[in-house]
Write a protein that holds these residues in place. Sequence first.
Motif, short mmCIF file in Angstrom:
data_model
loop_
_atom_site.label_atom_id
_atom_site.label_comp_id
_atom_site.label_asym_id
_atom_site.label_seq_id
_atom_site.Cartn_x
_atom_site.Cartn_y
_atom_site.Cartn_z
N GLU A 183 80.84 -9.20 82.53
CA GLU A 183 81.84 -9.58 81.54
C GLU A 183 81.66 -8.71 80.30
N LEU A 184 82.77 -8.31 79.68
CA LEU A 184 82.71 -7.50 78.48
C LEU A 184 82.43 -8.40 77.28
N ILE A 185 81.37 -8.12 76.57
CA ILE A 185 80.98 -8.86 75.37
C ILE A 185 81.21 -7.97 74.15
N ILE A 186 81.96 -8.47 73.19
CA ILE A 186 82.31 -7.71 72.00
C ILE A 186 81.67 -8.38 70.79
N LEU A 187 80.92 -7.59 69.99
CA LEU A 187 80.21 -8.11 68.83
C LEU A 187 80.38 -7.18 67.64
N PRO A 188 80.23 -7.69 66.43
CA PRO A 188 80.29 -6.82 65.24
C PRO A 188 79.11 -5.85 65.20
N LEU A 189 79.21 -4.83 64.39
CA LEU A 189 78.19 -3.78 64.36
C LEU A 189 76.83 -4.29 63.90
N ASP A 190 76.82 -5.34 63.09
CA ASP A 190 75.55 -5.84 62.56
C ASP A 190 75.01 -7.03 63.35
N ALA A 191 75.46 -7.20 64.59
CA ALA A 191 75.05 -8.35 65.39
C ALA A 191 73.58 -8.24 65.78
N THR A 192 72.95 -9.41 65.96
CA THR A 192 71.55 -9.47 66.35
C THR A 192 71.42 -9.85 67.83
N ILE A 193 70.18 -9.78 68.32
CA ILE A 193 69.89 -10.17 69.70
C ILE A 193 70.28 -11.63 69.92
N GLU A 194 70.02 -12.48 68.98
CA GLU A 194 70.36 -13.89 69.08
C GLU A 194 71.86 -14.09 69.22
N GLU A 195 72.64 -13.35 68.46
CA GLU A 195 74.10 -13.46 68.53
C GLU A 195 74.62 -12.95 69.87
N ALA A 238 62.48 -7.77 72.54
CA ALA A 238 62.85 -7.78 71.13
C ALA A 238 62.82 -9.20 70.60
N LYS A 239 62.83 -9.31 69.27
CA LYS A 239 62.90 -10.59 68.61
C LYS A 239 64.36 -11.01 68.45
N GLU A 240 64.58 -12.30 68.23
CA GLU A 240 65.92 -12.84 68.08
C GLU A 240 66.66 -12.21 66.91
N SER A 241 65.92 -11.89 65.86
CA SER A 241 66.55 -11.39 64.62
C SER A 241 66.75 -9.88 64.61
N ASP A 242 66.28 -9.20 65.65
CA ASP A 242 66.42 -7.74 65.67
C ASP A 242 67.87 -7.33 65.84
N MET A 243 68.23 -6.22 65.19
CA MET A 243 69.60 -5.69 65.30
C MET A 243 69.78 -5.05 66.68
N ILE A 244 70.95 -5.30 67.29
CA ILE A 244 71.17 -4.83 68.65
C ILE A 244 71.22 -3.32 68.73
N PHE A 245 71.96 -2.68 67.81
CA PHE A 245 72.21 -1.25 67.95
C PHE A 245 70.94 -0.42 67.85
N ARG A 246 69.84 -1.01 67.33
CA ARG A 246 68.58 -0.29 67.23
C ARG A 246 67.77 -0.35 68.53
N LEU A 247 68.12 -1.31 69.38
CA LEU A 247 67.33 -1.55 70.59
C LEU A 247 68.07 -1.28 71.89
N VAL A 248 69.37 -1.49 71.88
CA VAL A 248 70.16 -1.41 73.11
C VAL A 248 71.17 -0.30 72.99
N GLU A 249 71.25 0.51 74.03
CA GLU A 249 72.21 1.61 74.03
C GLU A 249 73.64 1.07 74.12
N LEU A 250 74.52 1.63 73.33
CA LEU A 250 75.91 1.18 73.28
C LEU A 250 76.58 1.34 74.64
N CYS A 251 77.39 0.35 75.03
CA CYS A 251 78.20 0.37 76.25
C CYS A 251 77.35 0.26 77.53
N CYS A 252 76.13 -0.17 77.41
CA CYS A 252 75.31 -0.26 78.62
C CYS A 252 75.53 -1.61 79.32
#
Length: 654
Positions: free
Chosen positions: A514-526, A555-569
């Motif tokens: 499923e395609l999940i869409i989040l804002p640029l500043d989203a965290t792992i928890e979000e 990663a931790k819940e509060s970590d920013m996604i874009f720093r840990l996960v490659e975009l569109c993966c």
Amino acid sequence: MTQLNLTGCKKRKRGERVFKLRTFCEPGYPVEFNGLFRQNIRALIELGTPETNLCSGMHSWSFQLELHQCPSVHIVLLVIEESIERSAYRNCNHCKYMGWGHHMICSKKFHFVVSSRETMPVIAAGISYEGSCRGSDQKAAKSNFVGLQGYLMHGVLHSNGFGHLLCVNGVEKGAELAGHEIMDLWDRICTALRARKVSINDVARKRGMDLRLLHGVAYGEPWFGRWGYRFSRGSYGVTEPMYRKAIEVIQSIPLCLLVHHFGCLNHEIPAIFTRYQALSGHSLVTLGHLFHFMIELKVHLPQENHMASDNSGILFDTACRWSPKRIEMATRVIVEFLRKAEFKWVSRQEVRDAARAYIGDTGLLDFVLKSLGNHIVGNYMVRRSLNPVTKVLEYCLEDISSTYLNQEGLSLNDPKGKACHKITRAQLMNDIAYLYRSILNEQRSVLTSGIFTSIPLATRIILDSKGLIKNYGGEVAPSDNVGVEGNLTFLCTALLKNKLDGEEEKIRTLPPYELIILPLDATIEELKKETERVFRETYWGLRSFIIESISGVNAKESDMIFRLVELCCCLVMEGRMVEEGIGIDDIYESGRDDCIVDCPCGAKEDDGERMISCDICEVWQHTRCVRIPNGEDIPHIFLCSRCEHDIVLLPSLP
């Protein structure tokens, strides 16, 4: 389709919106569907008129679709939301038979229904199961709607975007809409909503002919192939290579061999071959060529007029500005000039200039020259071709006086011969049906030698190839940028791990991404919470799903996604269900399918055909494959051939 009589069922509401049927769900109409399937389906039903007394109390919406404006004729499209929680049957057999049995049960089904005169009152008479119906009555009311026969159209889309077209009934069922117009509507709906994949069990028939066989011979694909539906699963062990080979074999049968074979048995078949060879502008060599030409000819043939292969070779239309007599005169002038050219190629301009000496109406000459190419006139075939060097149209005559003779030896120029080559639409359909019955269906007893022995086998394989699927591509890859600009996008799936009896039991198969869409500043928890929400809403079995970790991501819940996960993966979200008491097998469309299929035809899975189980080994086989006729009752005791053989080998008791 006749105008529906909704008296006592549903009255037109003041100010109710009316949509154009032939443009409904085209891009931008009635709205621009630029989201995901789960968003688009909600956007569509918001445009409908809510109905409160239809379909046993299920949520439903109606759309008035205008078929004709003068006189005003409308059809009603119903969109009915069936909640699995309150459904009589949670599992979907259509998914099971199409190979989607590994899918999880979706939380909702959306039914798209165009009712006929017979079915609309039945739907409207449904009593709310929240009120009067209880227990088995409630189930009966729901199943009555789902299993009701006779709809003009009935399609189902699950909440994950996969669906099934259950029926299409056009003119032959008393509808004013043709079958292809209903299919156009369904195809536009699926495309606009961004459905994923849609299946069809192709049992379409017309005038007693199976269209998957008729169009398979003519076009190499079923009738539904016009809308992109392709072979997916065959019954009785039929595979796609077998299907393709059967199509190839039956299409390539030479007409000359059929004429020779039927010449002394059936004089009508060679006469039909000759009739349509004369009408064709090119040589018909194989059975596939003949059926293709005949079906294409039907499209261009007027309903009440005829096409003649005698003098003009031109399709006469009552709306034509020139009379048949004037067209015939112009044709004779052109043919006479070409005959004097001694069968050499002559440019279009030379032909036109020579004919103007006798025919002053240049519009008439242009019409005849355009219509005359590759048609028979008298004993000649008028050939038209584009010169590859000069890029100019050229004409010449080909003498065919000794080529096409009918069964009585009559020349095409003979008055009796001309009468044999006047074709009405009704005659054309009768000829198609006659060839279908004689060659592909009934007359198999005469096809017992040489190449003809392959016709019954190839026909059977094509008729057993009923499972079709179209991929609408609604998965929405992130590169599509559909509603995702300026956001992070991920394709996520769920890996369910529950502990049963102290042992960890993993999910059988991962659900579709499923395609999940989040804002640029989203965290792992979000990311986890949004994925949980989507899968809980989509699948009934995941309504208490909790994500505990992301496979391959530490990663931790509060970590920013874009720093840990490659975009569109693509991400696999691992978790468990909080709610207890639900087994892993209970959440799949196939259910607890413990039966073993091992049929002599090679089938290893249930394909929806009638089957019987051996009373000893409990292996399931097709009744047709064990020679139990369809109209015959299943025997009380049945042993498969393997068990029968083993019993025979048992030592006799003393």
